[in-house]
Scaffold this motif. Sequence first.
Motif, PDB file in Angstrom:
ATOM      1  N   PRO A   1      71.140  93.914  72.711  1.00  0.00           N
ATOM      2  CA  PRO A   1      69.321  94.835  71.691  1.00  0.00           C
ATOM      3  C   PRO A   1      68.627  95.325  71.957  1.00  0.00           C
ATOM      4  CG  PRO A   1      69.783  92.633  73.737  1.00  0.00           C
ATOM      5  CD  PRO A   1      70.656  93.776  73.186  1.00  0.00           C
ATOM      6  N   GLY A   2      68.483  95.981  70.755  1.00  0.00           N
ATOM      7  CA  GLY A   2      67.399  97.841  70.790  1.00  0.00           C
ATOM      8  C   GLY A   2      68.301  98.264  70.099  1.00  0.00           C
ATOM      9  N   GLU A   3      70.241  98.120  70.271  1.00  0.00           N
ATOM     10  CA  GLU A   3      70.919  99.242  69.092  1.00  0.00           C
ATOM     11  C   GLU A   3      70.639  99.042  67.700  1.00  0.00           C
ATOM     12  OE1 GLU A   3      75.383  99.837  68.961  1.00  0.00           O
ATOM     13  OE2 GLU A   3      74.573  98.401  70.555  1.00  0.00           O
ATOM     14  N   HIS A   4      70.500 100.275  67.607  1.00  0.00           N
ATOM     15  CA  HIS A   4      70.095 100.843  65.638  1.00  0.00           C
ATOM     16  C   HIS A   4      71.188 100.187  64.861  1.00  0.00           C
ATOM     17  CE1 HIS A   4      70.263 104.091  62.410  1.00  0.00           C
ATOM     18  NE2 HIS A   4      69.980 103.212  62.310  1.00  0.00           N
ATOM     19  N   ILE A   5      71.925  99.610  63.929  1.00  0.00           N
ATOM     20  CA  ILE A   5      72.157  98.932  63.064  1.00  0.00           C
ATOM     21  C   ILE A   5      72.284 100.704  61.892  1.00  0.00           C
ATOM     22  CG2 ILE A   5      73.181  97.162  61.752  1.00  0.00           C
ATOM     23  CD1 ILE A   5      73.699  96.567  64.683  1.00  0.00           C
TER      24      ILE A   5
ATOM     25  N   ASP B   1      62.420  99.791  62.275  1.00  0.00           N
ATOM     26  CA  ASP B   1      61.244  99.665  63.437  1.00  0.00           C
ATOM     27  C   ASP B   1      61.320 101.360  62.770  1.00  0.00           C
ATOM     28  OD1 ASP B   1      59.937 101.316  65.434  1.00  0.00           O
ATOM     29  OD2 ASP B   1      61.350 102.102  66.388  1.00  0.00           O
ATOM     30  N   LYS B   2      60.158 101.762  62.103  1.00  0.00           N
ATOM     31  CA  LYS B   2      60.056 102.467  60.705  1.00  0.00           C
ATOM     32  C   LYS B   2      61.314 102.702  59.586  1.00  0.00           C
ATOM     33  CE  LYS B   2      57.611 104.886  64.947  1.00  0.00           C
ATOM     34  NZ  LYS B   2      57.826 106.327  65.164  1.00  0.00           N
ATOM     35  N   SER B   3      62.034 103.705  60.189  1.00  0.00           N
ATOM     36  CA  SER B   3      63.511 104.074  58.692  1.00  0.00           C
ATOM     37  C   SER B   3      64.591 103.537  59.949  1.00  0.00           C
ATOM     38  CB  SER B   3      63.296 105.847  58.904  1.00  0.00           C
ATOM     39  OG  SER B   3      64.004 106.349  59.967  1.00  0.00           O
ATOM     40  N   LYS B   4      64.821 103.068  61.244  1.00  0.00           N
ATOM     41  CA  LYS B   4      65.860 101.942  61.533  1.00  0.00           C
ATOM     42  C   LYS B   4      65.825 100.701  61.693  1.00  0.00           C
ATOM     43  CE  LYS B   4      66.889 106.334  64.189  1.00  0.00           C
ATOM     44  NZ  LYS B   4      67.070 106.286  66.051  1.00  0.00           N
TER      45      LYS B   4
ATOM     46  N   GLU C   1      72.669  94.632  51.753  1.00  0.00           N
ATOM     47  CA  GLU C   1      72.008  93.194  52.027  1.00  0.00           C
ATOM     48  C   GLU C   1      72.628  91.985  53.252  1.00  0.00           C
ATOM     49  OE1 GLU C   1      70.992  89.416  49.696  1.00  0.00           O
ATOM     50  OE2 GLU C   1      70.799  91.963  49.175  1.00  0.00           O
ATOM     51  N   ALA C   2      73.001  92.410  53.628  1.00  0.00           N
ATOM     52  CA  ALA C   2      74.306  91.612  55.121  1.00  0.00           C
ATOM     53  C   ALA C   2      72.602  92.208  55.812  1.00  0.00           C
ATOM     54  CB  ALA C   2      75.345  91.819  55.627  1.00  0.00           C
ATOM     55  N   VAL C   3      72.402  92.714  55.912  1.00  0.00           N
ATOM     56  CA  VAL C   3      71.369  93.631  57.238  1.00  0.00           C
ATOM     57  C   VAL C   3      69.721  93.106  56.387  1.00  0.00           C
ATOM     58  CG1 VAL C   3      70.114  94.963  57.935  1.00  0.00           C
ATOM     59  CG2 VAL C   3      72.188  95.460  57.766  1.00  0.00           C
TER      60      VAL C   3
END
Length: 224
Positions: A31-35, A67-70, A53-55
Amino acid sequence: MIKLFIEKKEPYYIQFYRMIRQMIFDGKFQPGEHINETQLAKEYNVSKSPIREAVRILEKEGLLVADKSKMLVYKPTITDVEEIYYCRMALESFAVNLTTKLATDDELSKIEATLAETEAAISKKMEANSIIFLNEQFHQLILTFTKNNRLQKQVYDLKGLINYYRILNFQGNERAVEILEQHRRIFYYMKERDETNASAEMVNHLERDLKHLLQIMMDSTRNL
């Protein structure tokens, strides 16, 4: 990193969707990790398009949050858990009411067979994912046999987070047995064609799930 074996017969974005989703469920993405789409594309030697597309699908399901650009892995809050479970209580208690009234004997037998499979899986000490899948199937069959497409869509829109919580909820000694017994109580009234008590038992089951989840979350917070 999980090894993804690309299959040409299935669109890449679906394969990446399933892979990332499972990694979230398994806790490999916290949880909270950047993909990182660029990193994933490089890791699997593909363009960013199928990853993106998956995201997008996972964001729609609520498992990823912008979250902004992430894009970050969803981090559950007590408010989220309560809101989703209150929705489940309303929708699934009505679903079990409809299925108790409308399901054929053969359809009820399929639900009963799922309970028998679950009991066998627990007795054989099968891996948690197999038992969780059977628990999900119990709820899914009840929903399917309502034959109400709009009701099914309402629950489906919550499916990603429901499955996320279902896995989290499985923590604890004898948890599989507890859930099975609750499912059996629901089904007992379904088989009796007693929709009022079947609905009440579904609400009771989900209330217990909610209480258990909140306890897990509070314990986790205290241990940080």
